[in-house]
Design an enzyme around this catalytic site. Structure first.
Site, mmCIF file in Angstrom:
data_model
loop_
_atom_site.group_PDB
_atom_site.id
_atom_site.type_symbol
_atom_site.label_atom_id
_atom_site.label_comp_id
_atom_site.label_asym_id
_atom_site.label_seq_id
_atom_site.Cartn_x
_atom_site.Cartn_y
_atom_site.Cartn_z
ATOM 1 N N ASP A 119 2.319 2.003 -3.104
ATOM 2 C CA ASP A 119 1.190 2.841 -4.549
ATOM 3 C C ASP A 119 0.832 3.887 -3.693
ATOM 4 O OD1 ASP A 119 0.085 0.300 -5.641
ATOM 5 O OD2 ASP A 119 -1.003 -0.366 -3.846
ATOM 6 N N HIS A 166 0.585 -0.951 -0.012
ATOM 7 C CA HIS A 166 0.073 0.168 -0.049
ATOM 8 C C HIS A 166 0.704 1.098 0.093
ATOM 9 C CE1 HIS A 166 -3.344 2.164 0.489
ATOM 10 N NE2 HIS A 166 -2.792 2.718 2.150
#
Length: 103
Positions: free
Chosen positions: A80, A77
């Site tokens: 990202d 995450h």
């Protein structure tokens, strides 16, 4: 090692998120015609993203030296967030130039 991965992931998310927030504020200023302020904010956003670059480089360097990482969803995450910030900052100057009327 899991604690270190969580710490780095959270730091990368925070820094990248701050860079994105500053970049969007720059875009808002450009859209409103405040080009000088937009350009100042763009510089600030890039400086903030450089912090994320340094952190990311540390991760890559440590892994290249044989240190293993617990790759968790949180770490993915964070990548990202970092990638999104990179793309936004890549486009920022072009969009500001559009608002300035440059081609």
């Amino acid at each position: 090692m899991e604690e270190k991965t969580i710490e780095i992931s959270m730091e990368l998310i925070g820094i990248s998120g701050e860079a994105k927030g500053i970049a969007f504020l720059a875009l808002k200023n450009a859209k409103s015609g405040c080009i000088v302020k937009a350009e100042e904010l763009a510089i600030k956003a890039k400086s903030k993203l450089n912090e994320a670059h340094r952190l990311h480089a540390q991760i890559i360097s440590r892994e290249a030296q044989g240190e293993s990482w617990d790759i968790k969803t949180l770490f993915i995450h964070s990548q990202d967030h970092f990638s999104n910030a990179l793309v936004i900052l890549e486009l920022l100057d072009y969009i500001i130039d559009l608002y300035k009327g440059k081609k």
